[in-house]
Scaffold this active site. Structure first.
Site, mmCIF file in Angstrom:
data_model
loop_
_atom_site.group_PDB
_atom_site.id
_atom_site.type_symbol
_atom_site.label_atom_id
_atom_site.label_comp_id
_atom_site.label_asym_id
_atom_site.label_seq_id
_atom_site.Cartn_x
_atom_site.Cartn_y
_atom_site.Cartn_z
ATOM 1 N N HIS A 162 0.822 -1.206 0.000
ATOM 2 C CA HIS A 162 0.000 0.000 0.000
ATOM 3 C C HIS A 162 0.857 1.257 0.000
ATOM 4 O O HIS A 162 0.492 2.256 -0.603
ATOM 5 C CB HIS A 162 -0.941 0.007 1.213
ATOM 6 C CG HIS A 162 -1.724 1.273 1.348
ATOM 7 N ND1 HIS A 162 -2.719 1.627 0.459
ATOM 8 C CD2 HIS A 162 -1.637 2.286 2.230
ATOM 9 C CE1 HIS A 162 -3.207 2.806 0.809
ATOM 10 N NE2 HIS A 162 -2.567 3.223 1.872
ATOM 11 N N HIS A 179 5.322 6.808 6.704
ATOM 12 C CA HIS A 179 5.053 6.296 5.368
ATOM 13 C C HIS A 179 4.564 7.419 4.461
ATOM 14 O O HIS A 179 4.359 8.546 4.914
ATOM 15 C CB HIS A 179 4.061 5.123 5.414
ATOM 16 C CG HIS A 179 2.747 5.495 6.000
ATOM 17 N ND1 HIS A 179 2.457 5.390 7.352
ATOM 18 C CD2 HIS A 179 1.624 5.968 5.431
ATOM 19 C CE1 HIS A 179 1.227 5.782 7.580
ATOM 20 N NE2 HIS A 179 0.693 6.137 6.428
ATOM 21 N N HIS A 181 2.046 8.879 1.109
ATOM 22 C CA HIS A 181 0.854 8.794 0.256
ATOM 23 C C HIS A 181 1.028 9.761 -0.907
ATOM 24 O O HIS A 181 1.517 10.872 -0.731
ATOM 25 C CB HIS A 181 -0.413 9.171 1.032
ATOM 26 C CG HIS A 181 -0.771 8.192 2.091
ATOM 27 N ND1 HIS A 181 -1.423 7.011 1.820
ATOM 28 C CD2 HIS A 181 -0.554 8.197 3.426
ATOM 29 C CE1 HIS A 181 -1.602 6.329 2.950
ATOM 30 N NE2 HIS A 181 -1.068 7.039 3.940
ATOM 31 N N HIS A 208 3.180 10.597 6.650
ATOM 32 C CA HIS A 208 2.478 10.322 7.906
ATOM 33 C C HIS A 208 3.463 9.727 8.899
ATOM 34 O O HIS A 208 4.003 8.643 8.666
ATOM 35 C CB HIS A 208 1.330 9.332 7.700
ATOM 36 C CG HIS A 208 0.158 9.915 7.002
ATOM 37 N ND1 HIS A 208 -0.905 9.146 6.587
ATOM 38 C CD2 HIS A 208 -0.132 11.184 6.635
ATOM 39 C CE1 HIS A 208 -1.797 9.930 6.006
ATOM 40 N NE2 HIS A 208 -1.343 11.171 6.011
ATOM 41 N N THR A 259 -6.523 6.392 7.692
ATOM 42 C CA THR A 259 -6.956 6.560 6.305
ATOM 43 C C THR A 259 -6.939 5.241 5.533
ATOM 44 O O THR A 259 -7.236 5.221 4.350
ATOM 45 C CB THR A 259 -6.071 7.600 5.582
ATOM 46 O OG1 THR A 259 -4.728 7.126 5.567
ATOM 47 C CG2 THR A 259 -6.155 8.947 6.269
ATOM 48 N N THR A 260 -6.563 4.160 6.203
ATOM 49 C CA THR A 260 -6.588 2.840 5.567
ATOM 50 C C THR A 260 -7.540 1.934 6.352
ATOM 51 O O THR A 260 -7.713 2.108 7.563
ATOM 52 C CB THR A 260 -5.181 2.208 5.534
ATOM 53 O OG1 THR A 260 -4.639 2.190 6.844
ATOM 54 C CG2 THR A 260 -4.257 3.000 4.620
#
Length: 174
Positions: free
Chosen positions: A13, A38, A40, A57, A123-124
């Protein structure tokens, strides 16, 4: 700064960097330890309707298990901005790359420490509620090549911007 073994994981992801012990953030008087950060692409937050090329994040956890995420919006700047160490990003799901280097998470924060604050969800999936979000007001500027390196692997891995619903957003005052 200290020399350390830095690990980057492609978890299918995102590209996740594991946190080394010793980095903390204080939110509402409570201490949260950095667990990982991580990426995005594009951003999952907007400021005045503007979406950014990327978002970092920094996921922190308190001793009681509460989670606080510091979000840094990232934009491409042709000349200047943060440079990325010349290491290979893991481009296959499950791949982990380790390298020796120096890293200070505060290098990835903008100069201004002003922020927006709200309580929301991950958000996941499963999008767990009760997450303390600290979104930096000022964006981090990086070279377009850095963003292109992540986009080539991640494509679009962001959650679409969500409605505020009944959430209130607070702001820091510097």
């Amino acid at each position: 700064y200290r020399q350390e073994q830095i690990k980057s994981l492609n978890n299918g992801h995102t590209i996740q960097h594991e946190g080394e012990p010793g980095s903390f953030v204080y939110v509402n008087g409570h201490r949260f330890a950095l667990e990982q950060f991580h990426v995005h692409t594009p951003s999952e937050h907007t400021v005045d309707g503007k979406q950014f090329a990327m978002e970092l994040h920094f996921v922190h956890k308190s001793e009681t298990g509460q989670v606080a995420v510091v979000a840094v919006l990232v934009e491409a700047v042709a000349d200047g901005g943060l440079e990325m160490p010349p290491y290979t990003l893991p481009n296959i799901e499950g791949e982990m790359i380790s390298y020796s280097g120096r890293r200070n998470p505060s290098d990835f924060l903008p100069k201004s420490r002003e922020y927006f604050y709200y309580e929301g969800s991950f958000t996941t999936p499963p999008c767990t509620e009760g997450i303390k979000w600290v979104v930096m007001k000022q964006s981090l500027q990086v070279s377009p090549e850095i963003i292109a390196r992540f986009q080539a692997i991640l494509h679009s891995n962001n959650r679409p911007v969500q409605a505020l619903n009944d959430r209130s957003i607070k702001q820091s005052q510097e």
